[in-house]
Design an enzyme around this catalytic site. Structure first.
Site, PDB file in Angstrom:
ATOM      1  N   LYS A 273      26.222  -2.386   0.221  1.00 52.97           N
ATOM      2  CA  LYS A 273      27.678  -2.336   0.014  1.00 52.97           C
ATOM      3  C   LYS A 273      28.355  -1.553   1.131  1.00 52.97           C
ATOM      4  O   LYS A 273      29.564  -1.349   1.107  1.00 52.97           O
ATOM      5  CB  LYS A 273      28.003  -1.646  -1.316  1.00 52.97           C
ATOM      6  CG  LYS A 273      27.460  -2.341  -2.545  1.00 52.97           C
ATOM      7  CD  LYS A 273      27.931  -1.585  -3.782  1.00 52.97           C
ATOM      8  CE  LYS A 273      27.236  -2.043  -5.030  1.00 52.97           C
ATOM      9  NZ  LYS A 273      27.488  -1.135  -6.156  1.00 52.97           N
TER      10      LYS A 273
ATOM     11  N   HIS B 293       5.048   6.060  11.644  1.00 50.97           N
ATOM     12  CA  HIS B 293       4.571   5.905  10.257  1.00 50.97           C
ATOM     13  C   HIS B 293       3.558   7.023   9.973  1.00 50.97           C
ATOM     14  O   HIS B 293       2.356   6.786   9.882  1.00 50.97           O
ATOM     15  CB  HIS B 293       3.920   4.524  10.123  1.00 50.97           C
ATOM     16  CG  HIS B 293       3.606   4.096   8.723  1.00 50.97           C
ATOM     17  ND1 HIS B 293       3.661   4.937   7.630  1.00 50.97           N
ATOM     18  CD2 HIS B 293       3.229   2.887   8.244  1.00 50.97           C
ATOM     19  CE1 HIS B 293       3.324   4.270   6.543  1.00 50.97           C
ATOM     20  NE2 HIS B 293       3.058   3.020   6.879  1.00 50.97           N
TER      21      HIS B 293
ATOM     22  N   ARG C  61       0.796  -1.221   0.000  1.00 54.95           N
ATOM     23  CA  ARG C  61       0.000   0.000   0.000  1.00 54.95           C
ATOM     24  C   ARG C  61       0.833   1.277   0.000  1.00 54.95           C
ATOM     25  O   ARG C  61       0.611   2.173  -0.799  1.00 54.95           O
ATOM     26  CB  ARG C  61      -0.862   0.096   1.275  1.00 54.95           C
ATOM     27  CG  ARG C  61      -2.215  -0.446   1.179  1.00 54.95           C
ATOM     28  CD  ARG C  61      -2.601  -0.943   2.546  1.00 54.95           C
ATOM     29  NE  ARG C  61      -1.661  -2.000   2.888  1.00 54.95           N
ATOM     30  CZ  ARG C  61      -1.809  -3.257   2.508  1.00 54.95           C
ATOM     31  NH1 ARG C  61      -2.854  -3.627   1.854  1.00 54.95           N
ATOM     32  NH2 ARG C  61      -0.894  -4.175   2.791  1.00 54.95           N
ATOM     33  N   THR C  62       1.770   1.356   0.934  1.00 51.03           N
ATOM     34  CA  THR C  62       2.441   2.642   1.134  1.00 51.03           C
ATOM     35  C   THR C  62       3.229   3.004  -0.118  1.00 51.03           C
ATOM     36  O   THR C  62       3.110   4.102  -0.648  1.00 51.03           O
ATOM     37  CB  THR C  62       3.354   2.586   2.373  1.00 51.03           C
ATOM     38  OG1 THR C  62       2.560   2.145   3.470  1.00 51.03           O
ATOM     39  CG2 THR C  62       3.948   3.935   2.689  1.00 51.03           C
TER      40      THR C  62
ATOM     41  N   ARG D 139      11.273   3.933   3.529  1.00 45.51           N
ATOM     42  CA  ARG D 139      10.899   2.958   4.569  1.00 45.51           C
ATOM     43  C   ARG D 139      12.135   2.128   4.880  1.00 45.51           C
ATOM     44  O   ARG D 139      12.815   1.638   3.965  1.00 45.51           O
ATOM     45  CB  ARG D 139       9.777   2.054   4.084  1.00 45.51           C
ATOM     46  CG  ARG D 139       9.562   0.883   5.018  1.00 45.51           C
ATOM     47  CD  ARG D 139       8.345   0.091   4.686  1.00 45.51           C
ATOM     48  NE  ARG D 139       7.141   0.857   4.956  1.00 45.51           N
ATOM     49  CZ  ARG D 139       5.917   0.331   4.899  1.00 45.51           C
ATOM     50  NH1 ARG D 139       5.749  -0.931   4.573  1.00 45.51           N
ATOM     51  NH2 ARG D 139       4.863   1.076   5.157  1.00 45.51           N
TER      52      ARG D 139
HETATM   53  C1  NCD Z   1       1.657  -0.929   8.233  1.00 46.46           C
HETATM   54  C2  NCD Z   1       3.162  -0.758   8.390  1.00 46.46           C
HETATM   55  O1  NCD Z   1       3.912  -0.976   7.442  1.00 46.46           O
HETATM   56  O2  NCD Z   1       3.539  -0.384   9.477  1.00 46.46           O
HETATM   57  N1  NCD Z   1       1.278  -1.140   6.902  1.00 46.46           N
HETATM   58  C3  NCD Z   1       1.032  -0.057   6.111  1.00 46.46           C
HETATM   59  O3  NCD Z   1       1.889   0.748   5.858  1.00 46.46           O
HETATM   60  N2  NCD Z   1      -0.222   0.130   5.701  1.00 46.46           N
HETATM   61  C4  NCD Z   1       1.065  -1.905   9.168  1.00 46.46           C
HETATM   62  C5  NCD Z   1       1.645  -3.285   9.228  1.00 46.46           C
HETATM   63  O4  NCD Z   1       2.562  -3.637   8.505  1.00 46.46           O
HETATM   64  O5  NCD Z   1       1.132  -4.051  10.048  1.00 46.46           O
END
Ligand code: NCD
Length: 356
Positions: free
Chosen positions: A80, A129, A51-52, A101
């Site tokens: 590396k 997040h 999703r993200t 991320r």
């Molecule tokens: C979440 C995350 O990555 O923290 N997912 C997301 O970004 N929608 C929640 C999860 O992974 O449980």
């Protein structure tokens, strides 16, 4: 350079403005289809994501911009031995904005200090997040018509669930919020969060009992037990499946109690509940794209503004030793600390306690 590392980097007014912008984008998407022409987002995902990452990329494409990306822990020169700071400097030569991320707490903060372009934290380990929270806020606003006066149940892995930490920070700022934090004792919310709640005087209770909590809630935020963050796989196995929400349990909830989940779900919400109008989690995923569009527009428009002052300082006597913090891994990092509301010293990257 303005970045988004924690949700509190945005004021309440700015959050409302982002929601208004997202609603306008939903109303008239074509008026925004050329807003980012010639601009590039770099999506750097050192941890899995559906999703993200896709919603950031879809957001930029909808705005007429383009996308360059790195995905997977092995997909970049970080394997590396390149530092995150150097990676950030290099990516700044190719893109206009970064969404990152990474499994270490504080990683996005470290990159934002070196980058010459805005950095968006798309999840830093089990820490924060903030853009998931943007999706959550728009969902609450659209579904409930307000962000104030809500009793919010949050259930599952409140220790490692980074979406939970950002959501609590955000909702703490709206009047009349009350939290019911539902988790097994091993997965209670970290102390830097409960401590902030106590100092701000935000009412909250902690319980292990979902069914008992349900009838009092205006909304329930379910979360996955974060398998990848456990040091001991047996602890995960013991706690996996500890909460399962289903249609039967939801009979005792209010008729207007919406259910959110950042997704992906494992088994914590039974699919038999998906067709209930109170199940808002797929609408929530869709809202994420619109809020990310609004955020990209804002950060690009403000790219030349200086970063806001932070109340942190560095002193060679104080070093963070949290193994899950970027400080324990990144060469040449400048350790930074701040005093929390009780006067204890905490790491500015991961918020862990350094000295009482
Ligand atoms: C979440 C995350 O990555 O923290 N997912 C997301 O970004 N929608 C929640 C999860 O992974 O449980």
């Amino acid at each position: 350079m303005r970045s988004l590392i924690n949700i509190t980097d945005l004021s309440v007014e700015e959050l409302y403005a982002l929601m208004d912008k997202a609603l306008d984008i939903i109303q008239s998407p074509s008026s925004y289809s050329g807003s980012c022409r010639g601009k590039k987002i770099a999506t750097l995902f050192f941890e899995p994501s559906t999703r993200t990452r896709l919603s950031f990329e879809a957001a930029m494409l909808e705005l007429g911009g383009s996308v360059i990306s790195v995905s997977g822990a092995g997909g970049s020169s970080v394997t590396k031995g390149e530092t995150l700071a150097d990676t950030a400097k290099v990516v700044s030569c190719y893109a206009d904005i970064i969404a990152v991320r990474h499994p270490l707490a504080g990683s996005a903060r470290e990159m934002s200090k070196a980058a010459g372009i805005p950095v968006i934290n798309a999840g830093d380990g089990g820490h924060y997040h903030p853009t998931q929270t943007l999706a959550d806020l728009l969902t609450i606003y659209r579904e409930k018509g307000r962000l104030t006066g809500l009793t919010i149940g949050i259930c599952g892995d409140l220790l490692y669930g980074r979406t939970v930490h950002s959501l609590i920070d955000a909702m703490s700022r709206y009047e009349g919020t009350r939290f019911v934090l539902i988790a097994p004792s091993e997965l209670r919310v970290p102390d830097h969060i409960t401590e902030k709640l106590s100092t701000l005087g935000i009412p909250f209770e902690e319980t292990t009992d979902l069914e008992e909590a349900l009838p009092s809630l205006d909304m329930l935020y379910m979360t996955r037990i974060q398998r990848e963050r456990f040091e001991n796989p047996q602890t995960y196995e013991r706690l996996a499946g500890c909460y399962v929400l289903d249609s039967r349990k939801m009979r005792s909830a209010r008729k207007d109690c919406i259910v959110l989940h950042p997704l992906p779900r494992v088994d914590e919400i039974s699919t038999d509940f998906d067709s209930d109008p109170r199940a808002a989690y797929f609408r929530q995923a869709q809202n994420g794209k619109f809020m990310r569009e609004a955020l990209i527009l804002k950060l690009l428009a403000e790219a030349s503004l200086p970063a806001p002052e932070e109340n942190v300082y560095s002193d060679p006597r104080f070093k963070c030793t949290n193994k899950k913090c970027v400080c324990a891994h990144e060469r040449g990092i400048v350790h930074e600390v701040y005093y929390d509301t009780k006067g204890a010293l905490r790491c500015a990257y991961c918020d862990e306690l350094i000295e009482e």
